[in-house]
Design a protein around this motif. Structure first.
Motif, PDB file in Angstrom:
ATOM      1  N   VAL A 120       0.888  -1.214   0.112  1.00  0.00           N
ATOM      2  CA  VAL A 120       0.066   0.036  -0.028  1.00  0.00           C
ATOM      3  C   VAL A 120       0.916   1.357   0.006  1.00  0.00           C
ATOM      4  O   VAL A 120       0.492   2.298   0.271  1.00  0.00           O
ATOM      5  CB  VAL A 120      -0.934  -0.051   1.198  1.00  0.00           C
ATOM      6  CG1 VAL A 120      -1.879  -1.127   0.982  1.00  0.00           C
ATOM      7  CG2 VAL A 120      -0.176  -0.041   2.544  1.00  0.00           C
ATOM      8  N   ASP A 121       1.958   1.067  -0.294  1.00  0.00           N
ATOM      9  CA  ASP A 121       3.091   2.094  -0.514  1.00  0.00           C
ATOM     10  C   ASP A 121       4.054   2.034  -1.507  1.00  0.00           C
ATOM     11  O   ASP A 121       4.800   1.248  -1.645  1.00  0.00           O
ATOM     12  CB  ASP A 121       3.787   2.054   0.899  1.00  0.00           C
ATOM     13  CG  ASP A 121       4.915   3.245   0.953  1.00  0.00           C
ATOM     14  OD1 ASP A 121       4.994   4.135   0.216  1.00  0.00           O
ATOM     15  OD2 ASP A 121       5.934   3.152   1.832  1.00  0.00           O
ATOM     16  N   TRP A 148       0.741   4.934  -2.623  1.00  0.00           N
ATOM     17  CA  TRP A 148      -0.617   4.843  -3.243  1.00  0.00           C
ATOM     18  C   TRP A 148      -1.192   6.154  -3.505  1.00  0.00           C
ATOM     19  O   TRP A 148      -0.693   7.154  -2.980  1.00  0.00           O
ATOM     20  CB  TRP A 148      -1.420   4.196  -2.031  1.00  0.00           C
ATOM     21  CG  TRP A 148      -2.729   3.921  -2.208  1.00  0.00           C
ATOM     22  CD1 TRP A 148      -3.833   4.417  -2.360  1.00  0.00           C
ATOM     23  CD2 TRP A 148      -3.010   2.360  -2.528  1.00  0.00           C
ATOM     24  NE1 TRP A 148      -4.941   3.490  -2.885  1.00  0.00           N
ATOM     25  CE2 TRP A 148      -4.343   2.229  -2.753  1.00  0.00           C
ATOM     26  CE3 TRP A 148      -2.453   1.270  -2.312  1.00  0.00           C
ATOM     27  CZ2 TRP A 148      -5.115   1.182  -2.909  1.00  0.00           C
ATOM     28  CZ3 TRP A 148      -2.846  -0.014  -2.879  1.00  0.00           C
ATOM     29  CH2 TRP A 148      -4.518  -0.068  -3.160  1.00  0.00           C
ATOM     30  N   SER A 149      -1.963   6.157  -4.566  1.00  0.00           N
ATOM     31  CA  SER A 149      -2.625   7.259  -5.130  1.00  0.00           C
ATOM     32  C   SER A 149      -4.013   6.904  -5.473  1.00  0.00           C
ATOM     33  O   SER A 149      -4.319   5.828  -5.906  1.00  0.00           O
ATOM     34  CB  SER A 149      -1.813   8.112  -5.993  1.00  0.00           C
ATOM     35  OG  SER A 149      -1.641   7.339  -7.314  1.00  0.00           O
ATOM     36  N   HIS A 166      -2.074  11.912  -4.030  1.00  0.00           N
ATOM     37  CA  HIS A 166      -1.007  10.759  -3.339  1.00  0.00           C
ATOM     38  C   HIS A 166      -1.443  10.640  -2.031  1.00  0.00           C
ATOM     39  O   HIS A 166      -2.199  11.726  -1.258  1.00  0.00           O
ATOM     40  CB  HIS A 166       0.256  11.267  -3.613  1.00  0.00           C
ATOM     41  CG  HIS A 166       0.789  11.373  -4.995  1.00  0.00           C
ATOM     42  ND1 HIS A 166       1.101  10.028  -5.540  1.00  0.00           N
ATOM     43  CD2 HIS A 166       0.830  12.256  -5.669  1.00  0.00           C
ATOM     44  CE1 HIS A 166       1.586  10.504  -6.746  1.00  0.00           C
ATOM     45  NE2 HIS A 166       1.359  11.547  -6.986  1.00  0.00           N
ATOM     46  N   LEU A 167      -1.297   9.546  -1.498  1.00  0.00           N
ATOM     47  CA  LEU A 167      -1.857   9.309   0.044  1.00  0.00           C
ATOM     48  C   LEU A 167      -1.380  10.284   0.859  1.00  0.00           C
ATOM     49  O   LEU A 167      -1.927  10.862   1.816  1.00  0.00           O
ATOM     50  CB  LEU A 167      -1.476   7.779   0.212  1.00  0.00           C
ATOM     51  CG  LEU A 167      -2.399   7.384   1.795  1.00  0.00           C
ATOM     52  CD1 LEU A 167      -3.594   7.510   1.778  1.00  0.00           C
ATOM     53  CD2 LEU A 167      -1.710   6.184   2.065  1.00  0.00           C
ATOM     54  N   THR A 207     -11.370  -0.719  -6.956  1.00  0.00           N
ATOM     55  CA  THR A 207     -10.201  -1.115  -5.996  1.00  0.00           C
ATOM     56  C   THR A 207      -8.918  -1.496  -6.969  1.00  0.00           C
ATOM     57  O   THR A 207      -9.016  -1.623  -8.121  1.00  0.00           O
ATOM     58  CB  THR A 207     -10.597  -2.473  -5.385  1.00  0.00           C
ATOM     59  OG1 THR A 207     -11.894  -2.044  -4.430  1.00  0.00           O
ATOM     60  CG2 THR A 207      -9.483  -3.213  -4.329  1.00  0.00           C
ATOM     61  N   LEU A 208      -7.768  -1.488  -6.371  1.00  0.00           N
ATOM     62  CA  LEU A 208      -6.711  -1.944  -7.048  1.00  0.00           C
ATOM     63  C   LEU A 208      -6.824  -3.190  -7.542  1.00  0.00           C
ATOM     64  O   LEU A 208      -7.674  -4.120  -6.797  1.00  0.00           O
ATOM     65  CB  LEU A 208      -5.473  -2.007  -5.974  1.00  0.00           C
ATOM     66  CG  LEU A 208      -4.288  -2.645  -6.462  1.00  0.00           C
ATOM     67  CD1 LEU A 208      -3.502  -1.730  -7.164  1.00  0.00           C
ATOM     68  CD2 LEU A 208      -3.174  -2.820  -5.128  1.00  0.00           C
ATOM     69  N   ASN A 231      -4.303  -3.878   6.133  1.00  0.00           N
ATOM     70  CA  ASN A 231      -4.659  -4.039   4.848  1.00  0.00           C
ATOM     71  C   ASN A 231      -5.943  -5.063   4.604  1.00  0.00           C
ATOM     72  O   ASN A 231      -6.572  -4.710   3.677  1.00  0.00           O
ATOM     73  CB  ASN A 231      -3.619  -5.222   4.141  1.00  0.00           C
ATOM     74  CG  ASN A 231      -2.344  -4.134   3.911  1.00  0.00           C
ATOM     75  OD1 ASN A 231      -2.319  -3.182   4.329  1.00  0.00           O
ATOM     76  ND2 ASN A 231      -1.278  -4.774   3.260  1.00  0.00           N
ATOM     77  N   SER A 287      -9.525  -0.264  -0.293  1.00  0.00           N
ATOM     78  CA  SER A 287      -8.371  -0.217  -1.111  1.00  0.00           C
ATOM     79  C   SER A 287      -8.508   0.555  -2.483  1.00  0.00           C
ATOM     80  O   SER A 287      -8.336   0.109  -3.501  1.00  0.00           O
ATOM     81  CB  SER A 287      -7.617  -1.552  -1.320  1.00  0.00           C
ATOM     82  OG  SER A 287      -7.332  -1.943  -0.072  1.00  0.00           O
ATOM     83  N   VAL A 312      -8.399   3.107  -5.646  1.00  0.00           N
ATOM     84  CA  VAL A 312      -7.418   3.564  -6.306  1.00  0.00           C
ATOM     85  C   VAL A 312      -8.039   4.549  -7.650  1.00  0.00           C
ATOM     86  O   VAL A 312      -7.348   5.293  -8.177  1.00  0.00           O
ATOM     87  CB  VAL A 312      -6.587   2.635  -7.211  1.00  0.00           C
ATOM     88  CG1 VAL A 312      -5.578   1.909  -6.434  1.00  0.00           C
ATOM     89  CG2 VAL A 312      -7.186   1.709  -7.965  1.00  0.00           C
TER      90      VAL A 312
END
Ligand SMILES: Nc1nc2c(c(=O)[nH]1)N[C@H]1C(S)=C(S)[C@@H](COP(=O)(O)O)O[C@H]1N2
Ligand SMILES: [Mo]
Length: 326
Positions: A104-105, A107-108, A122-123, A176-177, A224, A245, A247
């Motif tokens: 998760v890093d 993430w945007s 961006h997060l 979601t991603l 997560n 999650s 995106v």
């Protein structure tokens, strides 16, 4: 995996108490002063299985707007162990076992469609750009279990405003991603759900003050398996609307197609408002098992219309037949 890059330590002089993210070290140093503004005690170590970076946020105030409930909170371990996140498998324990395989890093979130200023957030900018608050919400799963969770987040409306929806925007679509390398459930569950997992809301639902973008729970960043680093929480709708999650957010003119509608349109409608008067074709929705629930102590309670948020949201649906538009 470390969250260090995501959340660079900041000097406490640069932090405004209600809005800024605090690193663990800064938190330790500043804890005495900040406890009074509502920062959570942080006992666990930072880990994608449990969440774990302490967040700074405003506590929910007990009031009639639905931001708070005095009901017993579901123990954090139950919320982190009993999950639905089909990208990692269909068993309730799969997300807790496998969601740490998702990074998760960095993430945007990309926001586009019917907006005047499309773009990417961006997060880091999300974490520093919005005042975080705690909302203690009931969440009712369509499979008739429920829980009470102290989420930390901010109203979705505040994020959408930054991108300036046009007058043509009538719905919001979320994705979601989708990365089959990191999401083992998407490799085995082919043909059942069309990935990425997609959800949608009508614009007025998306802008409702109860609709929360959550970045944490129990005072810490999300594990997560509960949808790190950022997920939706829509407490008057069945849990599957609370997409994890995220995106991508797209403002659109036409009602978007959601993953569950695609999968079984006769069982899962677009609105999916919690409604004890409309049974699922395969089971009753009149009651629910409030977690923790066991065989001998099922902890069964009656389900309330709009999951108990009728006072706050019924006005959104006055002209609709909720038996037809379920
Ligand atoms: N991307 C994605 N989001 C998802 C799901 C999912 O499978 N994938 N499951 C949904 C369902 S069915 C429920 S009940 C809630 C559960 O949230 P929790 O596991 O944090 O309790 O997440 C929702 N969000
Ligand atoms: Mo669910």
């Amino acid at each position: 995996m470390s969250n260090k890059r995501l959340f660079p330590p900041v000097a406490s002089s640069e932090i405004t108490p209600e809005s800024a993210y605090l690193s663990r070290r800064t938190f330790m140093r500043a804890s005495a002063a900040l406890l009074t503004t509502g920062i959570a005690a942080d006992s666990g170590s930072a880990s994608p299985r449990t969440g774990g970076e302490a967040l700074n946020y405003q506590r929910a105030s007990p009031s009639a707007n639905g931001f708070h409930t005095a009901e017993d909170q579901t123990p954090q371990d139950d919320v982190a162990a009993y999950c639905n996140f089909y990208e990692f498998g269909t068993e309730k324990s799969d997300p807790a076992s496998y969601a740490h395989e998702m990074s998760v890093d960095p993430w945007s979130i990309e926001v586009d469609g019917e907006v005047s200023r499309p773009g990417k957030l961006h997060l880091e900018d999300i974490m520093s750009g919005f005042d975080l608050e705690e909302r203690i919400y009931r969440l009712r799963c369509v499979e008739a279990w429920s829980m009470v969770v102290p989420w930390v987040g901010f109203p979705l409306a505040k994020l959408l405003a930054r991108f300036e929806p046009t007058t043509r925007a009538r719905y919001v679509e979320f994705s979601t991603l989708y990365d089959s390398q990191q999401m083992r459930g998407t490799r085995s569950l082919t043909g059942l759900i069309e990935w990425p997992y997609r959800e949608g809301l009508r614009l007025d639902e998306a802008l409702h003050p109860l609709t929360l973008l959550s970045v944490g729970m129990y005072g810490k960043t999300l594990p997560n398996q509960n949808g790190a680093p950022i997920r939706l929480v829509v407490p008057w709708k069945y849990g599957f609307k609370s997409i994890k999650s995220i995106v991508k957010i797209r403002l659109v003119e036409k009602q978007p197609v959601t993953s569950w509608e695609l999968f079984a349109p006769s069982e899962y409608g677009f609105y999916s408002n919690v409604n004890p008067e409309v049974d699922h074709p395969r089971w009753s929705q009149k009651s629910e098992r409030r977690l923790p629930s066991t065989l001998f102590r099922p902890n069964r309670i009656e389900t309330k219309k709009f999951n108990g948020y009728e006072e706050q949201v019924a006005s959104l649906y006055t002209s609709m037949d909720l038996k037809k538009q379920y």
